[in-house]
Design an enzyme around this catalytic site. Structure first.
Site, PDB file in Angstrom:
ATOM      1  CG  ASP A   1      -2.093   0.893   1.105  1.00 26.85           C
ATOM      2  OD1 ASP A   1      -2.288   1.479   0.016  1.00 26.85           O
ATOM      3  OD2 ASP A   1      -2.836   1.034   2.088  1.00 26.85           O
TER       4      ASP A   1
ATOM      5  CG  HIS B   1       0.280   1.535  -9.429  1.00 22.96           C
ATOM      6  ND1 HIS B   1       0.020   1.303  -8.096  1.00 22.96           N
ATOM      7  CD2 HIS B   1      -0.847   2.129  -9.925  1.00 22.96           C
ATOM      8  CE1 HIS B   1      -1.195   1.731  -7.800  1.00 22.96           C
ATOM      9  NE2 HIS B   1      -1.746   2.243  -8.891  1.00 22.96           N
TER      10      HIS B   1
ATOM     11  CG  LEU C   1       9.934 -16.999  -3.567  1.00 23.03           C
ATOM     12  CD1 LEU C   1       9.529 -16.975  -2.095  1.00 23.03           C
ATOM     13  CD2 LEU C   1      10.572 -15.656  -3.947  1.00 23.03           C
TER      14      LEU C   1
ATOM     15  NE  ARG D   1      -8.315   0.164   4.879  1.00 20.67           N
ATOM     16  CZ  ARG D   1      -7.671   1.325   4.890  1.00 20.67           C
ATOM     17  NH1 ARG D   1      -7.726   2.085   5.964  1.00 20.67           N
ATOM     18  NH2 ARG D   1      -6.978   1.730   3.848  1.00 20.67           N
TER      19      ARG D   1
HETATM   20  C1  FPP Z   1      -1.969  -0.032  -3.419  1.00 19.67           C
HETATM   21  O1  FPP Z   1      -1.482   1.299  -3.347  1.00 19.67           O
HETATM   22  C2  FPP Z   1      -1.328  -0.736  -4.531  1.00 19.67           C
HETATM   23  C3  FPP Z   1      -1.979  -1.297  -5.591  1.00 19.67           C
HETATM   24  C4  FPP Z   1      -3.436  -1.256  -5.744  1.00 19.67           C
HETATM   25  C5  FPP Z   1      -1.243  -1.976  -6.670  1.00 19.67           C
HETATM   26  C6  FPP Z   1       0.038  -2.637  -6.270  1.00 19.67           C
HETATM   27  C7  FPP Z   1       0.864  -2.866  -7.475  1.00 19.67           C
HETATM   28  C8  FPP Z   1       2.215  -2.904  -7.530  1.00 19.67           C
HETATM   29  C9  FPP Z   1       3.091  -2.805  -6.351  1.00 19.67           C
HETATM   30  C10 FPP Z   1       2.959  -3.064  -8.801  1.00 19.67           C
HETATM   31  C11 FPP Z   1       2.881  -4.418  -9.389  1.00 19.67           C
HETATM   32  C12 FPP Z   1       1.577  -4.475 -10.055  1.00 19.67           C
HETATM   33  C13 FPP Z   1       1.127  -5.429 -10.877  1.00 19.67           C
HETATM   34  C14 FPP Z   1      -0.256  -5.346 -11.393  1.00 19.67           C
HETATM   35  C15 FPP Z   1       1.974  -6.562 -11.250  1.00 19.67           C
HETATM   36  P1  FPP Z   1      -2.511   2.473  -3.571  1.00 19.67           P
HETATM   37  O2  FPP Z   1      -2.579   2.739  -5.042  1.00 19.67           O
HETATM   38  O3  FPP Z   1      -3.823   2.138  -2.939  1.00 19.67           O
HETATM   39  O4  FPP Z   1      -1.807   3.663  -2.833  1.00 19.67           O
HETATM   40  P2  FPP Z   1      -2.508   4.820  -1.980  1.00 19.67           P
HETATM   41  O5  FPP Z   1      -3.199   4.144  -0.832  1.00 19.67           O
HETATM   42  O6  FPP Z   1      -1.349   5.657  -1.544  1.00 19.67           O
HETATM   43  O7  FPP Z   1      -3.433   5.533  -2.912  1.00 19.67           O
END
Ligand code: FPP
Length: 245
Positions: free
Chosen positions: A23, A40, A136, A199
């Site tokens: 997150d 991301h 892994l 959460r």
């Molecule tokens: C949550 O942060 C993160 C996600 C919904 C996506 C996680 C994805 C990656 C780490 C990259 C790899 C991805 C794929 C599809 C292979 P958020 O966007 O909710 O952050 P925020 O809470 O700060 O808005």
């Protein structure tokens, strides 16, 4: 990776399975005046670094939440980015991870018509290519939701009951486990959620029954294998009781 400090770790007691809710990508990008999608992209580097760290310390299972069933409600641009990014990531990392002995698994509803066919093909190819690897197990929870995983298992078991293959008394925890997305996945010992949010957000509901939680105040793109090691050290300092006194 020479600088990975494992001195606080008991290498004999590495957890079997760590789950990570990655997150903070959007906030990381916002702090820099960038689009959320740049967060991301930066998060993927963190994920790869953690996979290498997991290999180094001998972790057997690492499950990462890359796209939840609720993420479809984000902007079309962000959803499209994550879909294409997943495919792109497989193109860039698949062979490298395969050579390192990583089994890649995608847990979630991969039949969803909203997922581009080319992405589905890449995910299935990666699972097939790496299916015999065991150094892994890297599980991507993609289009994943804990409740839908349980609903699907219940539906399959109800089907077996309807056709008389089982009687209701045969339904137990082992049978449920056998109908989960990754039947051989052990319970999660530790679940990490970055960015300070506390959460569970529909992640590994069945598998987290006895998990310990750690909530580092680090936004995911800044998280590195040393942070993973530190979270595991924190986990090792806890006394797990499994309901016993
Ligand atoms: C949550 O942060 C993160 C996600 C919904 C996506 C996680 C994805 C990656 C780490 C990259 C790899 C991805 C794929 C599809 C292979 P958020 O966007 O909710 O952050 P925020 O809470 O700060 O808005």
């Amino acid at each position: 990776m020479d600088d990975l400090d494992t001195s606080r770790l008991d290498l004999e007691r590495i957890p079997h399975h760590v789950g990570v809710i990655m997150d903070g990508n959007g906030r990381w990008a916002g702090d820099r005046g960038l689009e959320r999608t740049a967060g991301h992209a930066a998060g993927e580097a963190a994920l790869y670094d953690c996979a290498l760290g997991a290999l180094e310390i001998g972790l057997e299972w690492l499950t990462v939440f890359t796209f939840s069933t609720e993420n479809w409600s984000r902007s079309a641009e962000e959803v499209q980015f994550l879909m294409l990014f997943n495919e792109d990531l497989l193109g860039r990392r698949r062979d490298d991870l395969h050579e390192r002995g990583v089994r890649m698994f995608f847990a979630g509803d991969l039949d969803d018509p909203r997922i581009p066919q080319s992405n589905k093909d890449r995910m299935r190819e990666a699972m097939e290519l790496t299916s015999a690897n065991r150094r892994l197990n890297l599980v991507f929870a993609f289009n994943y939701g804990g409740r839908s995983e349980l609903v699907r298992a219940a539906r399959e078991i109800a089907g077996l009951s309807a056709t008389g293959e089982i009687i209701p008394e045969e339904v137990d925890a082992d049978l449920m486990q056998a109908h989960l997305a990754v039947p051989d996945m052990p319970d999660a010992d530790l679940i990490i959620r970055t960015s300070g949010e506390q959460r569970i957000s529909n992640f590994l509901l069945w598998q987290s029954a006895y998990a310990e939680y750690v909530f580092p105040e680090i936004l995911w793109p800044d998280f590195r294998q040393q942070d993973l090691v530190d979270c595991i050290a924190e986990y090792q300092s806890r006394k797990r009781r499994f309901g016993r006194a």
